[in-house]
Design a protein around this motif. Structure first.
Motif, PDB file in Angstrom:
ATOM      1  N   ARG A  12       0.841  -1.194   0.000  1.00 27.96           N
ATOM      2  CA  ARG A  12       0.000   0.000   0.000  1.00 27.96           C
ATOM      3  C   ARG A  12       0.880   1.249   0.000  1.00 27.96           C
ATOM      4  NH1 ARG A  12      -5.133   1.279   1.017  1.00 27.96           N
ATOM      5  NH2 ARG A  12      -5.623  -0.896   1.544  1.00 27.96           N
ATOM      6  N   TYR A  13       0.533   2.186  -0.872  1.00 28.17           N
ATOM      7  CA  TYR A  13       1.214   3.478  -0.938  1.00 28.17           C
ATOM      8  C   TYR A  13       0.138   4.557  -0.808  1.00 28.17           C
ATOM      9  CZ  TYR A  13       5.147   0.752  -2.693  1.00 28.17           C
ATOM     10  OH  TYR A  13       6.155  -0.162  -2.830  1.00 28.17           O
ATOM     11  N   GLY A  14       0.006   5.090   0.391  1.00 27.24           N
ATOM     12  CA  GLY A  14      -1.061   6.056   0.634  1.00 27.24           C
ATOM     13  C   GLY A  14      -2.415   5.375   0.458  1.00 27.24           C
ATOM     14  N   PRO A  15      -3.307   5.966  -0.325  1.00 26.11           N
ATOM     15  CA  PRO A  15      -4.633   5.364  -0.515  1.00 26.11           C
ATOM     16  C   PRO A  15      -4.654   4.264  -1.571  1.00 26.11           C
ATOM     17  CG  PRO A  15      -4.516   7.448  -1.686  1.00 26.11           C
ATOM     18  CD  PRO A  15      -3.202   7.298  -0.951  1.00 26.11           C
ATOM     19  N   HIS A  16      -3.539   4.026  -2.231  1.00 24.38           N
ATOM     20  CA  HIS A  16      -3.509   3.090  -3.359  1.00 24.38           C
ATOM     21  C   HIS A  16      -2.746   1.809  -2.993  1.00 24.38           C
ATOM     22  CE1 HIS A  16      -5.056   6.354  -5.816  1.00 24.38           C
ATOM     23  NE2 HIS A  16      -4.039   7.112  -5.418  1.00 24.38           N
ATOM     24  N   VAL A  17      -3.143   0.702  -3.607  1.00 17.59           N
ATOM     25  CA  VAL A  17      -2.422  -0.566  -3.449  1.00 17.59           C
ATOM     26  C   VAL A  17      -1.878  -0.993  -4.803  1.00 17.59           C
ATOM     27  CG1 VAL A  17      -3.704  -1.360  -1.428  1.00 17.59           C
ATOM     28  CG2 VAL A  17      -4.567  -1.900  -3.706  1.00 17.59           C
ATOM     29  N   TRP A  18      -0.696  -1.594  -4.746  1.00 15.85           N
ATOM     30  CA  TRP A  18      -0.034  -2.066  -5.959  1.00 15.85           C
ATOM     31  C   TRP A  18       0.501  -3.470  -5.726  1.00 15.85           C
ATOM     32  CZ3 TRP A  18       0.528   0.620 -10.597  1.00 15.85           C
ATOM     33  CH2 TRP A  18       0.147   1.982 -10.574  1.00 15.85           C
ATOM     34  N   LEU A  19       0.603  -4.228  -6.784  1.00 15.52           N
ATOM     35  CA  LEU A  19       1.297  -5.510  -6.770  1.00 15.52           C
ATOM     36  C   LEU A  19       2.703  -5.241  -7.266  1.00 15.52           C
ATOM     37  CD1 LEU A  19      -1.674  -7.522  -8.195  1.00 15.52           C
ATOM     38  CD2 LEU A  19      -0.594  -7.993  -5.981  1.00 15.52           C
ATOM     39  N   THR A  20       3.673  -5.354  -6.368  1.00 17.07           N
ATOM     40  CA  THR A  20       5.026  -4.906  -6.666  1.00 17.07           C
ATOM     41  C   THR A  20       6.031  -6.049  -6.596  1.00 17.07           C
ATOM     42  OG1 THR A  20       5.606  -4.390  -4.372  1.00 17.07           O
ATOM     43  CG2 THR A  20       4.449  -2.684  -5.616  1.00 17.07           C
ATOM     44  N   SER A  21       7.158  -5.837  -7.237  1.00 16.91           N
ATOM     45  CA  SER A  21       8.281  -6.757  -7.154  1.00 16.91           C
ATOM     46  C   SER A  21       9.188  -6.328  -6.008  1.00 16.91           C
ATOM     47  CB  SER A  21       9.072  -6.764  -8.466  1.00 16.91           C
ATOM     48  OG  SER A  21       8.267  -7.187  -9.542  1.00 16.91           O
ATOM     49  N   ASP A  22       9.858  -7.290  -5.378  1.00 16.30           N
ATOM     50  CA  ASP A  22      10.853  -6.942  -4.367  1.00 16.30           C
ATOM     51  C   ASP A  22      12.100  -6.364  -5.022  1.00 16.30           C
ATOM     52  OD1 ASP A  22       9.116  -7.789  -2.436  1.00 16.30           O
ATOM     53  OD2 ASP A  22      10.165  -9.659  -1.988  1.00 16.30           O
ATOM     54  N   ASN A  23      12.303  -6.687  -6.291  1.00 13.82           N
ATOM     55  CA  ASN A  23      13.400  -6.115  -7.071  1.00 13.82           C
ATOM     56  C   ASN A  23      12.904  -4.791  -7.659  1.00 13.82           C
ATOM     57  OD1 ASN A  23      15.310  -5.405  -8.999  1.00 13.82           O
ATOM     58  ND2 ASN A  23      15.683  -7.511  -9.643  1.00 13.82           N
ATOM     59  N   PRO A  24      13.487  -3.653  -7.244  1.00 18.75           N
ATOM     60  CA  PRO A  24      12.981  -2.349  -7.691  1.00 18.75           C
ATOM     61  C   PRO A  24      13.120  -2.101  -9.182  1.00 18.75           C
ATOM     62  CG  PRO A  24      15.069  -2.094  -6.529  1.00 18.75           C
ATOM     63  CD  PRO A  24      14.653  -3.527  -6.343  1.00 18.75           C
ATOM     64  N   ASP A  25      13.867  -2.943  -9.894  1.00 17.31           N
ATOM     65  CA  ASP A  25      14.033  -2.754 -11.332  1.00 17.31           C
ATOM     66  C   ASP A  25      12.813  -3.204 -12.125  1.00 17.31           C
ATOM     67  OD1 ASP A  25      16.573  -1.737 -10.939  1.00 17.31           O
ATOM     68  OD2 ASP A  25      17.558  -3.688 -11.190  1.00 17.31           O
ATOM     69  N   HIS A  26      11.854  -3.849 -11.454  1.00 17.08           N
ATOM     70  CA  HIS A  26      10.677  -4.349 -12.155  1.00 17.08           C
ATOM     71  C   HIS A  26       9.467  -3.479 -11.821  1.00 17.08           C
ATOM     72  CE1 HIS A  26      12.290  -8.304 -13.608  1.00 17.08           C
ATOM     73  NE2 HIS A  26      13.231  -7.951 -12.745  1.00 17.08           N
ATOM     74  N   PRO A  27       8.658  -3.140 -12.820  1.00 19.46           N
ATOM     75  CA  PRO A  27       7.524  -2.227 -12.597  1.00 19.46           C
ATOM     76  C   PRO A  27       6.392  -2.899 -11.833  1.00 19.46           C
ATOM     77  CG  PRO A  27       7.497  -3.045 -14.847  1.00 19.46           C
ATOM     78  CD  PRO A  27       8.783  -3.531 -14.243  1.00 19.46           C
ATOM     79  N   PRO A  28       5.594  -2.117 -11.097  1.00 16.79           N
ATOM     80  CA  PRO A  28       4.453  -2.663 -10.376  1.00 16.79           C
ATOM     81  C   PRO A  28       3.270  -2.908 -11.313  1.00 16.79           C
ATOM     82  CG  PRO A  28       4.558  -0.303 -10.054  1.00 16.79           C
ATOM     83  CD  PRO A  28       5.783  -0.673 -10.851  1.00 16.79           C
ATOM     84  N   VAL A  29       2.276  -3.613 -10.774  1.00 15.74           N
ATOM     85  CA  VAL A  29       1.067  -3.933 -11.532  1.00 15.74           C
ATOM     86  C   VAL A  29      -0.137  -3.520 -10.691  1.00 15.74           C
ATOM     87  CG1 VAL A  29      -0.331  -5.805 -12.497  1.00 15.74           C
ATOM     88  CG2 VAL A  29       2.170  -5.868 -12.718  1.00 15.74           C
ATOM     89  N   LYS A  30      -1.140  -2.935 -11.332  1.00 12.88           N
ATOM     90  CA  LYS A  30      -2.376  -2.609 -10.632  1.00 12.88           C
ATOM     91  C   LYS A  30      -3.174  -3.897 -10.403  1.00 12.88           C
ATOM     92  CE  LYS A  30      -2.818   2.029 -12.622  1.00 12.88           C
ATOM     93  NZ  LYS A  30      -3.677   2.909 -13.461  1.00 12.88           N
ATOM     94  N   PRO A  31      -3.788  -4.060  -9.224  1.00 16.62           N
ATOM     95  CA  PRO A  31      -4.548  -5.287  -8.949  1.00 16.62           C
ATOM     96  C   PRO A  31      -5.604  -5.593  -9.997  1.00 16.62           C
ATOM     97  CG  PRO A  31      -4.231  -4.038  -6.934  1.00 16.62           C
ATOM     98  CD  PRO A  31      -3.728  -3.170  -8.050  1.00 16.62           C
ATOM     99  N   GLU A  32      -6.244  -4.554 -10.542  1.00 15.99           N
ATOM    100  CA  GLU A  32      -7.306  -4.795 -11.530  1.00 15.99           C
ATOM    101  C   GLU A  32      -6.763  -5.272 -12.880  1.00 15.99           C
ATOM    102  OE1 GLU A  32      -6.669  -0.236 -11.260  1.00 15.99           O
ATOM    103  OE2 GLU A  32      -6.694  -1.979  -9.909  1.00 15.99           O
ATOM    104  N   GLU A  33      -5.439  -5.200 -13.050  1.00 13.18           N
ATOM    105  CA  GLU A  33      -4.838  -5.643 -14.305  1.00 13.18           C
ATOM    106  C   GLU A  33      -4.410  -7.109 -14.250  1.00 13.18           C
ATOM    107  OE1 GLU A  33      -1.564  -2.990 -14.751  1.00 13.18           O
ATOM    108  OE2 GLU A  33      -2.768  -1.362 -15.601  1.00 13.18           O
ATOM    109  N   ALA A  34      -4.553  -7.754 -13.099  1.00 18.96           N
ATOM    110  CA  ALA A  34      -4.034  -9.114 -12.926  1.00 18.96           C
ATOM    111  C   ALA A  34      -5.123 -10.050 -12.428  1.00 18.96           C
ATOM    112  CB  ALA A  34      -2.869  -9.102 -11.941  1.00 18.96           C
TER     113      ALA A  34
END
Length: 233
Positions: free
Chosen positions: A195-217
């Motif tokens: 969670r980042y503020g009011p938003h949630v993301w599906l993220t990688s532990d490796n910062p070189d990889h982009p996050p994904v919005k939950p509704e996209e997966a």
């Protein structure tokens, strides 16, 4: 192939160090997994790691609690130690029986498609999973890619060649948990919900990889066990 007895203390030391655990932390985990009957004290664990006490001297309940505390799969434990896995179904541990193992296919994460249960072409191996750790329809996937690697040079986290157990019955996204997802155009991937503020993301532990919005997966299941490649025969 069973490891030489002289290698077992080093194997235990390296496995604990790989998990970033102190001896006293492992001792507490054995008590959590096995109760009083399965508790391995820190001094005894120290003797096991120095090779001054044989691993086979532990009771079956303590062997199983130690295996679970160190996140060692049933198949690896049997292969490396040559010791049978036993469980204690009776109260107080007075009854001993052979631990039931279920043979589950291992699939390569990068090549596994949906539905995985019908994707026989991606089976690369089989894993022996204790019945009590088995989940209905569970998946065992071998990771390919470094999206969940951490540390300098990707030395930590979930790395290429590691195996993960996935529970397809656990689809509710919860903060901090790790999931296998199907993303259109990307295929199967492993992400952590943050969670980042009011938003949630599906993220990688490796910062070189982009996050994904939950509704996209599409959530395939939650990762509930991680077995590093270096701790597998």
């Amino acid at each position: 192939m069973t490891a030489p007895l002289s290698d077992l203390p080093r194997w235990l030391r390296e496995r604990r160090a790989g998990l970033g655990l102190r001896q006293d932390e492992v001792a507490r985990l054995t008590a959590l997994h096995g109760g009083e009957a399965g508790s391995v004290t820190q001094p005894y664990l120290s003797r096991l790691e120095r090779g001054t006490r044989p691993l086979g001297a532990l009771t079956p309940a303590r062997q199983d609690a130690l295996r679970r505390a160190l996140e060692i799969s049933a198949g690896e434990w049997v292969a490396r130690t040559g010791l049978p896995l036993l469980t204690t179904p009776g109260a107080g541990g007075e009854l001993l029986g052979t631990l039931d193992l279920i043979r589950v296919p291992v699939r390569a994460l990068a090549s596994a498609g949906l539905p995985l249960s019908e994707d026989h072409g991606s089976v690369i191996d089989h894993e022996l999973v204790p019945a009590r750790e088995h989940r209905p329809g569970m998946l065992v996937l071998e990771v390919q890619g470094d999206s969940m690697s951490t540390g300098e040079g990707g030395a930590g986290g979930i790395r290429p060649g590691d195996r993960i157990y996935v529970d397809p019955g656990d689809l509710d996204l919860r903060e901090g948990r790790v999931y296998v997802l199907h993303v259109p155009g990307l295929g199967l991937t492993v992400k952590r919900l943050r969670r980042y503020g009011p938003h949630v993301w599906l993220t990688s532990d490796n910062p070189d990889h982009p996050p994904v919005k939950p509704e996209e997966a599409t959530v395939v299941g939650r990762v509930y066990f991680h077995q590093p490649r270096g701790n597998r025969l």
